[in-house]
Write an enzyme that holds these catalytic residues in place. Structure first.
Site, PDB file in Angstrom:
ATOM      1  N   TRP A  31       0.859  -1.188   0.000  1.00 17.33           N
ATOM      2  CA  TRP A  31       0.000   0.000   0.000  1.00 17.33           C
ATOM      3  C   TRP A  31       0.889   1.230   0.000  1.00 17.33           C
ATOM      4  O   TRP A  31       1.897   1.257   0.697  1.00 17.33           O
ATOM      5  CB  TRP A  31      -0.898  -0.013   1.235  1.00 17.33           C
ATOM      6  CG  TRP A  31      -1.997   1.002   1.169  1.00 17.33           C
ATOM      7  CD1 TRP A  31      -2.013   2.207   1.775  1.00 17.33           C
ATOM      8  CD2 TRP A  31      -3.206   0.895   0.436  1.00 17.33           C
ATOM      9  NE1 TRP A  31      -3.180   2.871   1.489  1.00 17.33           N
ATOM     10  CE2 TRP A  31      -3.939   2.074   0.648  1.00 17.33           C
ATOM     11  CE3 TRP A  31      -3.753  -0.090  -0.388  1.00 17.33           C
ATOM     12  CZ2 TRP A  31      -5.180   2.302   0.077  1.00 17.33           C
ATOM     13  CZ3 TRP A  31      -4.982   0.136  -0.948  1.00 17.33           C
ATOM     14  CH2 TRP A  31      -5.691   1.313  -0.716  1.00 17.33           C
ATOM     15  N   GLU A  67      -0.395  -5.301   8.092  1.00 17.51           N
ATOM     16  CA  GLU A  67       0.116  -6.673   7.963  1.00 17.51           C
ATOM     17  C   GLU A  67       1.624  -6.794   8.185  1.00 17.51           C
ATOM     18  O   GLU A  67       2.172  -7.900   8.147  1.00 17.51           O
ATOM     19  CB  GLU A  67      -0.266  -7.242   6.592  1.00 17.51           C
ATOM     20  CG  GLU A  67      -1.750  -7.487   6.420  1.00 17.51           C
ATOM     21  CD  GLU A  67      -2.570  -6.233   6.155  1.00 17.51           C
ATOM     22  OE1 GLU A  67      -3.766  -6.221   6.476  1.00 17.51           O
ATOM     23  OE2 GLU A  67      -2.002  -5.247   5.606  1.00 17.51           O
ATOM     24  N   CYS A  89       3.873   2.925   4.998  1.00 15.62           N
ATOM     25  CA  CYS A  89       3.503   4.333   4.944  1.00 15.62           C
ATOM     26  C   CYS A  89       2.010   4.458   5.186  1.00 15.62           C
ATOM     27  O   CYS A  89       1.212   3.878   4.448  1.00 15.62           O
ATOM     28  CB  CYS A  89       3.876   4.924   3.584  1.00 15.62           C
ATOM     29  SG  CYS A  89       3.363   6.640   3.392  1.00 15.62           S
ATOM     30  N   VAL A  90       1.658   5.196   6.232  1.00 13.32           N
ATOM     31  CA  VAL A  90       0.263   5.468   6.548  1.00 13.32           C
ATOM     32  C   VAL A  90       0.070   6.978   6.449  1.00 13.32           C
ATOM     33  O   VAL A  90       0.761   7.733   7.146  1.00 13.32           O
ATOM     34  CB  VAL A  90      -0.117   4.957   7.953  1.00 13.32           C
ATOM     35  CG1 VAL A  90      -1.606   5.147   8.209  1.00 13.32           C
ATOM     36  CG2 VAL A  90       0.281   3.493   8.132  1.00 13.32           C
ATOM     37  N   ILE A  91      -0.824   7.398   5.582  1.00 14.39           N
ATOM     38  CA  ILE A  91      -1.062   8.826   5.359  1.00 14.39           C
ATOM     39  C   ILE A  91      -2.422   9.202   5.956  1.00 14.39           C
ATOM     40  O   ILE A  91      -3.421   8.515   5.727  1.00 14.39           O
ATOM     41  CB  ILE A  91      -1.010   9.167   3.855  1.00 14.39           C
ATOM     42  CG1 ILE A  91       0.388   8.839   3.302  1.00 14.39           C
ATOM     43  CG2 ILE A  91      -1.349  10.640   3.621  1.00 14.39           C
ATOM     44  CD1 ILE A  91       0.527   8.976   1.799  1.00 14.39           C
ATOM     45  N   GLU A  94      -9.375  11.333   6.366  1.00 14.97           N
ATOM     46  CA  GLU A  94     -10.451  12.098   7.001  1.00 14.97           C
ATOM     47  C   GLU A  94     -11.068  11.395   8.201  1.00 14.97           C
ATOM     48  O   GLU A  94     -11.915  11.963   8.885  1.00 14.97           O
ATOM     49  CB  GLU A  94     -11.533  12.405   5.964  1.00 14.97           C
ATOM     50  CG  GLU A  94     -11.043  13.289   4.831  1.00 14.97           C
ATOM     51  CD  GLU A  94     -12.118  13.535   3.786  1.00 14.97           C
ATOM     52  OE1 GLU A  94     -13.264  13.083   3.967  1.00 14.97           O
ATOM     53  OE2 GLU A  94     -11.793  14.188   2.785  1.00 14.97           O
ATOM     54  N   HIS A  97      -9.249   6.074  11.136  1.00 12.91           N
ATOM     55  CA  HIS A  97      -8.560   4.870  10.666  1.00 12.91           C
ATOM     56  C   HIS A  97      -7.042   5.017  10.815  1.00 12.91           C
ATOM     57  O   HIS A  97      -6.356   4.088  11.252  1.00 12.91           O
ATOM     58  CB  HIS A  97      -8.946   4.613   9.201  1.00 12.91           C
ATOM     59  CG  HIS A  97      -8.342   3.387   8.610  1.00 12.91           C
ATOM     60  ND1 HIS A  97      -8.795   2.121   8.901  1.00 12.91           N
ATOM     61  CD2 HIS A  97      -7.321   3.225   7.734  1.00 12.91           C
ATOM     62  CE1 HIS A  97      -8.082   1.240   8.243  1.00 12.91           C
ATOM     63  NE2 HIS A  97      -7.182   1.885   7.520  1.00 12.91           N
ATOM     64  N   PHE A 122      11.011  -0.359  13.292  1.00 11.32           N
ATOM     65  CA  PHE A 122       9.847   0.402  12.852  1.00 11.32           C
ATOM     66  C   PHE A 122      10.289   1.406  11.799  1.00 11.32           C
ATOM     67  O   PHE A 122      10.800   2.472  12.110  1.00 11.32           O
ATOM     68  CB  PHE A 122       9.239   1.136  14.062  1.00 11.32           C
ATOM     69  CG  PHE A 122       7.951   1.852  13.784  1.00 11.32           C
ATOM     70  CD1 PHE A 122       6.742   1.194  13.904  1.00 11.32           C
ATOM     71  CD2 PHE A 122       7.939   3.188  13.432  1.00 11.32           C
ATOM     72  CE1 PHE A 122       5.540   1.855  13.675  1.00 11.32           C
ATOM     73  CE2 PHE A 122       6.753   3.861  13.198  1.00 11.32           C
ATOM     74  CZ  PHE A 122       5.550   3.190  13.317  1.00 11.32           C
ATOM     75  N   ARG A 136      10.451  12.034   3.004  1.00  8.35           N
ATOM     76  CA  ARG A 136      11.124  11.124   3.935  1.00  8.35           C
ATOM     77  C   ARG A 136      11.447   9.773   3.296  1.00  8.35           C
ATOM     78  O   ARG A 136      11.921   8.865   3.958  1.00  8.35           O
ATOM     79  CB  ARG A 136      10.256  10.944   5.174  1.00  8.35           C
ATOM     80  CG  ARG A 136      10.244  12.199   6.031  1.00  8.35           C
ATOM     81  CD  ARG A 136       9.026  12.310   6.936  1.00  8.35           C
ATOM     82  NE  ARG A 136       9.088  13.529   7.731  1.00  8.35           N
ATOM     83  CZ  ARG A 136       8.757  14.749   7.301  1.00  8.35           C
ATOM     84  NH1 ARG A 136       8.341  14.910   6.049  1.00  8.35           N
ATOM     85  NH2 ARG A 136       8.855  15.799   8.095  1.00  8.35           N
TER      86      ARG A 136
END
Length: 163
Positions: A31, A67, A89-91, A94, A97, A122, A136
């Site tokens: 993802w 995961e 990567c978590v962006i 809204e 989540h 991490f 980054r």
């Protein structure tokens, strides 16, 4: 902000031990692959730059950052690795989540490290937007994948040398 105009991937202030005698696993999220692919390249190149042999680096892909924990657990359960690098990567979106995923991944990675008594690093970006992530992942703030690889090398050495 401390990182506003600074590359965070500068290791000139420290000595990085040789990675030659260690085996590494890299678990990378599919993802946000535009970002995670760059993190993977940074981590892989950094491991090799510091002496890791290509045959001692195992890379597996998982669907998303959530995961990463399962991927690290599977690698440690089924192989003789000295350290695992988790890249994702978590962006921010809204909804909440983002908060749940970030928290679960951080706690999960810590749990796997403690379960196997092995370094599980991490290397997950948690950013407000895509531009911050790109900055980054090889952009103006360096590459978190490189940082995670150096951390894995240093922690593998610590684990091997402290009995």
């Amino acid at each position: 902000m401390a990182s506003r105009n600074k590359s965070l991937s500068d290791f000139s202030h420290m000595e990085v031990v040789s990675a030659t005698s260690y085996r590494f696993g890299i678990v990378v999220s599919q993802w946000n692959s535009e970002v995670t692919g760059r993190l993977l390249a940074g981590a892989y190149d950094s491991l090799q730059k510091h002496g890791a042999q290509e045959e001692h680096i195992t890379v597996v892909q998982v669907p998303g950052s959530y995961e990463l924990t399962s991927g690290a657990d599977i690698l440690l359960r089924n192989s003789q690795l000295d350290a695992i690098i988790c890249l994702g990567c978590v962006i921010q979106g809204e909804t909440k989540h983002f908060d749940y995923i970030c928290s679960a991944v951080a706690h999960g990675i810590t749990h796997v490290a403690l379960k196997y008594n092995k370094p599980v690093i991490f290397g997950v970006l948690t950013t407000d937007n895509l531009q911050q992530a790109m900055d980054r992942a090889g952009g103006k703030h360096g590459n978190k994948g490189e940082e995670a690889a150096v951390t894995a090398i240093q922690m593998a050495a610590l684990s091997a040398n402290v009995k």
